[in-house]
Write a protein that holds these residues in place. Structure first.
Motif: not given
Length: 299
Positions: A45-49, A73-74, A93
């Motif tokens: 849900k978030s822009d995390v690696p 991206g993900p 993650s």
């Protein structure tokens, strides 16, 4: 016909085969060696690696072949899918698993032997349920869905899943048995094993799959040189019987010569040793029921 509301109840009968025992939450079916990519989505849900891990169908964690897999991206784009690439792809993650997707190969329906008989459906009456079975034994998990949402693979499809390779399904509906049918049932099946994904849809009217249960011989009454046979419809048959009629066929064995005779009328010769009966709906191309047990006749 009115609104079609259906609920499915599943019963399982055959032993398990090797493969996925049930449908994973996320499945992607790819065409073998197709250069067009398929996308494996990470539920983040978030822009995390995120990082991806691959577990083969043999249960071993293996390196991802980055020659045919690209992370955008993900998410992952996978091209030219082949057997060694099939299995579970998991995104993580911080070492925590976020979601996973199983990558399988799509089997074209036209390449499946006996595809036309893979889904068999029948109804005992015009009441509120009918039955379906799945007959292709190589698959280890099957799910059924009803309507266009399931044909199109939408998330709104109410899939019912199971495992073990052999399946019996009971489906209930709210179609009025007194109205002329204008809506076809659309039963879609998806089936998987550890490598393959197969999808097919069967369409039919309820009237096309009617097969009554066996009727009951109530009594045989002598009338001169004949017997009048009284037959009751099966308890599962729709009521009132004055509206939902049945045609009966009597099979009997002559006492004198042992020859077999048949009659669609309730009157048969008197000198017989035994008889049995079966039924069908005379107003539609109904299948005959199974024969009732033989009933001995004594004079």
């Amino acid at each position: 016909m009115g609104t079609l509301l259906l609920w499915i109840f599943l019963f399982i009968s055959l032993p398990a085969a090797y493969g996925l025992p049930s449908f994973p939450k996320n499945v992607v079916a790819a065409i073998k060696d197709d250069p067009n990519p398929v996308t494996l989505t990470c539920d983040v849900k978030s822009d995390v690696p995120v990082e991806w891990r691959f577990t083969s169908n043999g249960g071993e964690m293996e390196d991802i072949d980055w020659d045919t897999v690209q992370q955008v991206g993900p998410h992952l784009n996978v091209t030219e899918v082949d057997e060694p690439m099939l299995g579970e792809y998991s995104c993580l993650s911080g070492g925590k698993k976020l979601s996973s997707t199983y990558l399988l190969l799509r089997v074209p329906e036209e390449e499946v032997e006996d595809a036309g008989s893979a889904i068999r459906c029948w109804a005992q009456s015009y009441n509120c349920n009918f039955n379906c079975s799945w007959t292709l034994g190589k698959y280890t998990a099957v799910r059924l869905g009803l309507g266009h949402d399931c044909i199109e693979g939408k998330k709104s499809c109410d899939w019912v899943g199971s495992s073990d390779g052999g399946f019996q399904f009971e489906l209930s509906h709210t179609l009025s048995p007194y109205a002329e049918e204008s809506t076809m049932f659309e039963v879609t099946a998806e089936a998987i094993n550890d490598q393959d994904f197969l999808k097919m849809t069967k369409r039919f009217y309820l009237r096309d799959i009617i097969q009554p249960d066996s009727p009951e011989i109530v009594r045989c009454q002598e009338d001169g040189e004949e017997l009048n046979v009284t037959i009751d419809p099966p308890s599962s048959w729709s009521t009132p019987h004055s509206f939902f009629s049945l045609e009966h066929e009597i099979e009997y064995v002559n006492k004198d010569d042992g020859k077999t005779g048949h009659s669609l009328a309730p009157v048969i010769p008197k000198r017989i040793s035994k008889l049995r009966v079966r039924s069908r709906d005379p107003l539609v191309p109904s299948a005959w029921s199974q024969w009732s047990p033989w009933k001995n006749v004594t004079h």
